[in-house]
Scaffold this active site. Structure first.
Site, PDB file in Angstrom:
ATOM      1  CD  GLU A   1      -2.854  -1.080  -0.022  1.00 15.94           C
ATOM      2  OE1 GLU A   1      -3.286   0.015  -0.425  1.00 15.94           O
ATOM      3  OE2 GLU A   1      -3.097  -2.158  -0.598  1.00 15.94           O
TER       4      GLU A   1
ATOM      5  CG  HIS B   1     -44.703   7.986 -45.722  1.00 16.20           C
ATOM      6  ND1 HIS B   1     -43.408   8.284 -46.050  1.00 16.20           N
ATOM      7  CD2 HIS B   1     -45.257   7.409 -46.818  1.00 16.20           C
ATOM      8  CE1 HIS B   1     -43.177   7.914 -47.307  1.00 16.20           C
ATOM      9  NE2 HIS B   1     -44.275   7.371 -47.785  1.00 16.20           N
TER      10      HIS B   1
ATOM     11  CE1 TYR C   1     -48.067   1.799 -31.716  1.00 17.13           C
ATOM     12  CE2 TYR C   1     -50.447   1.600 -31.968  1.00 17.13           C
ATOM     13  CZ  TYR C   1     -49.279   1.252 -31.318  1.00 17.13           C
ATOM     14  OH  TYR C   1     -49.311   0.351 -30.274  1.00 17.13           O
TER      15      TYR C   1
END
Length: 433
Positions: A140, A331, A334
């Site tokens: 360390e 175009h 949905y």
């Protein structure tokens, strides 16, 4: 992380950090996984069990150091595996190749293989102290001499331990230190004292990057995406502006596909060959067959299934929809909870009215059917093969094959066989040109 969610369940590319780590170990040859968790152990177990990554769970009730954490999985270690890979659940960028290299060190006779990285600024990191015959110690920074502080080879924390000696080394770790904790790094010196071979393995810094806050999470996402873009480019996928395209952990794309700028892939996307994905498209949970075209500005939601040569164009959204071979949804449309037949043409502004406020209903559109612009199809409804639906219609009843349907304010009109007559007339006009 400033979050109630356990750190290792935060996601990169739609997959929890711990999931990335487990996947890497499995690809490196591991056939069993033990997860040691403390805070949020129940949530971690639930998240892992919901995946295809089976693992044994162990609870570390008290946090008494890294060696103590590993020993929480004593029952798993005792089963007698050849190699033990010790990895952190918050290092999602570790690669199977690095883990396999650590295993190779064990196969070549090492008892312990420690992964480290080199950096121009080692401040704050533990140093890997190499000796003449391998790795001598992990020190360390606060314990380093001035000379050792100049070392730029730093401890990454991950390691591999030879299975036959794993418990022997771990049980020998003591807690005679300022914190009274059991440090995994101590096994390096313990192994050396017992004349066991210890090796250090250099790994790229990014592979050992641990996630401790949202900034590091974002940094890891950037690295993961860059790697994945490069992999797809080398696999024959054209990406026009790579930095603007984002993939999920399980995105599957075939060769010779083309991706324009600003495309986002969510989980569960599988794409065939010769597919064109145009700019600003958002795709998740979708199956896209060879030769299809998407976008620009298309949103494909879960359950979308595009057949070969089909097209979902600009400003269109699909959800739980099968788009047949050669069909076009071009175009401002949905399509949800629907089946579209082969070579059907869906006009601009068409919507499937699939939700009544309580339940979802299905719309079926047959092969070769033409749906005029600005049409509302009120599900459940079926439009037969080669039918025509006039523009601006609201369709509430089934339309037979080869029929012409009007559904305007004066009521829906159906004329049997009229579609065939109109199709022949239109085809003759086209051929005359």
């Amino acid at each position: 992380m400033k979050s109630a969610l356990p750190k290792v369940l935060h996601k990169i590319a739609g997959k929890p950090l711990v999931g990335h780590v487990i996947s890497a170990t499995q690809q490196a040859g591991s056939d069993a996984t033990a997860i040691v968790a403390g805070y949020g152990a129940g949530e971690v177990e639930q998240a892992v069990s919901a995946t295809s990554l089976p693992a044994d769970m162990f609870l570390q009730e008290k946090r008494l150091g890294t060696a103590h954490a590993v020993l929480a999985a004593r029952q798993a270690i005792k089963r007698g595996y050849d190699d033990i890979l010790v990895v952190f659940g918050d290092t999602p960028l570790i690669t199977p190749a690095a883990l396999a290299s650590a295993r190779e060190k064990l196969a070549d006779g090492a008892a312990v293989a420690v992964m480290g990285f080199r950096t121009g600024d080692p401040t704050g990191y533990g140093r890997l102290i190499e000796g003449g015959s391998g790795l001598a110690a992990i020190r360390e920074e606060k314990d380093c001499t001035e000379a050792e502080k100049q070392i730029t080879f730093c401890n990454g924390g991950l390691m591999a331990i030879e299975g036959d000696v794993a418990l022997e080394l771990l049980d020998a770790v003591g807690n005679q230190n300022a914190k009274g904790e059991y440090y995994l790094t101590d096994i390096v010196e313990i192994a050396n004292e017992r004349n066991m071979k210890v090796e250090a393995l250099e790994v790229a810094f990014e592979e050992l990057l641990g996630i401790n806050n949202r900034a590091e999470l974002a940094q890891a996402e950037v690295i993961w995406q860059a790697r994945t873009r490069q992999a797809f480019l080398m696999a024959g996928v054209s990406i026009q502006a790579p930095d603007t395209v984002f993939f999920s952990h399980d995105t599957d794309i075939g060769p010779n596909c083309s991706i324009e700028p600003n495309v986002w892939f969510g989980p569960g996307v599988k794409i065939g060959q010769d597919v064109r994905i145009r700019a600003f498209s958002h795709i998740e949970g979708a199956q896209i067959a060879d030769g299809a075209e998407i976008g620009p500005f298309a949103r494909l939601r879960p359950g979308t299934d595009l057949a070969p040569g089909s097209k979902v164009g600009n400003f269109c959204e699909t959800k739980n929809a099968r788009i047949g071979e050669g069909a076009k949804v071009n175009h401002l449309t949905y399509i949800g909870d629907a089946t579209i037949g082969k070579k059907a043409n869906i006009g601009a502004g068409t919507i499937t009215c699939n939700y009544d406020g309580y339940n979802k209903h299905h719309t079926g559109i047959g092969d070769g059917t033409f749906i005029g612009s600005n049409t509302a199809l009120v599900a459940p409804v079926t439009i037969g093969d080669h039918a025509l639906v006039a523009a601006g219609s609201v369709i509430t009843r089934n339309v037979p094959s080869e029929a012409l349907a009007f559904g305007r304010s004066d009521g829906q009109t159906v004329r049997e066989g009229k579609a065939t007559e109109i199709n022949r007339r239109n085809a003759a006009r086209k051929n005359a040109k």
